[in-house]
Write a protein that holds these residues in place. Structure first.
Motif, PDB file in Angstrom:
ATOM      1  N   THR A  74       0.833  -1.208   0.000  1.00  0.00           N
ATOM      2  CA  THR A  74       0.000   0.000   0.000  1.00  0.00           C
ATOM      3  C   THR A  74       0.866   1.256   0.000  1.00  0.00           C
ATOM      4  O   THR A  74       0.483   2.258  -0.603  1.00  0.00           O
ATOM      5  N   TYR A  75       2.036   1.211   0.625  1.00  0.00           N
ATOM      6  CA  TYR A  75       2.937   2.369   0.593  1.00  0.00           C
ATOM      7  C   TYR A  75       3.378   2.651  -0.842  1.00  0.00           C
ATOM      8  O   TYR A  75       3.369   3.796  -1.297  1.00  0.00           O
ATOM      9  N   ASN A  78       0.472   4.032  -2.852  1.00  0.00           N
ATOM     10  CA  ASN A  78       0.045   5.371  -2.443  1.00  0.00           C
ATOM     11  C   ASN A  78       1.093   6.448  -2.688  1.00  0.00           C
ATOM     12  O   ASN A  78       0.748   7.627  -2.776  1.00  0.00           O
ATOM     13  N   HIS A  79       2.364   6.077  -2.773  1.00  0.00           N
ATOM     14  CA  HIS A  79       3.409   7.091  -2.835  1.00  0.00           C
ATOM     15  C   HIS A  79       4.169   7.145  -4.151  1.00  0.00           C
ATOM     16  O   HIS A  79       5.036   8.002  -4.305  1.00  0.00           O
TER      17      HIS A  79
END
Length: 121
Positions: A74-75, A78-79
């Motif tokens: 998810t990091y 999302n980034h």
């Protein structure tokens, strides 16, 4: 005198060589020392493993390995912006383009793929 030398040489040649006790003791001592060294290294490796496992649990708030993988995924999602990633890759290759151009090209490719799929049916 020569007879004494012959007798001692005959006795030495006729008797089988016996292993000396010192060599056997040296081998046992060196084997025990190697065993102690191996056990010491295994114990230290176990202590380091426990330390880093504990440190990892503290850093990830006690999450298990699957939760840590989900957090990393998810990091990344999302980034990392794929448009900026493509723009940077093109700039490294020597092509300087604006983000709007990349978006329009992606939309055109998706549109052409949809039209081709529609014509195939």
């Amino acid at each position: 005198r020569r007879a004494a030398i012959r007798d001692s040489s005959n006795r030495a040649a006729s008797s089988p060589p016996s292993p000396e006790n010192n060599d056997g003791e040296d081998e046992n001592a060196s084997a025990e020392a190697a065993l102690r060294t191996a056990e010491l290294r295994a114990g230290r490796a176990a202590m380091l493993g426990f330390f880093f496992t504990t440190l990892g649990d503290v850093a990830t708030r006690g999450s298990g390995p699957l939760q840590q993988l989900r957090d990393e995924q998810t990091y990344v999602l999302n980034h990392i912006n794929p448009v900026n990633l493509l723009k940077d890759a093109l700039e490294v290759a020597g092509f300087y383009v604006e983000s709007v151009v990349i978006i329009w090209v992606c939309l055109a490719v998706v549109f052409l793929a949809a039209v081709q799929q529609g014509l195939a049916n």
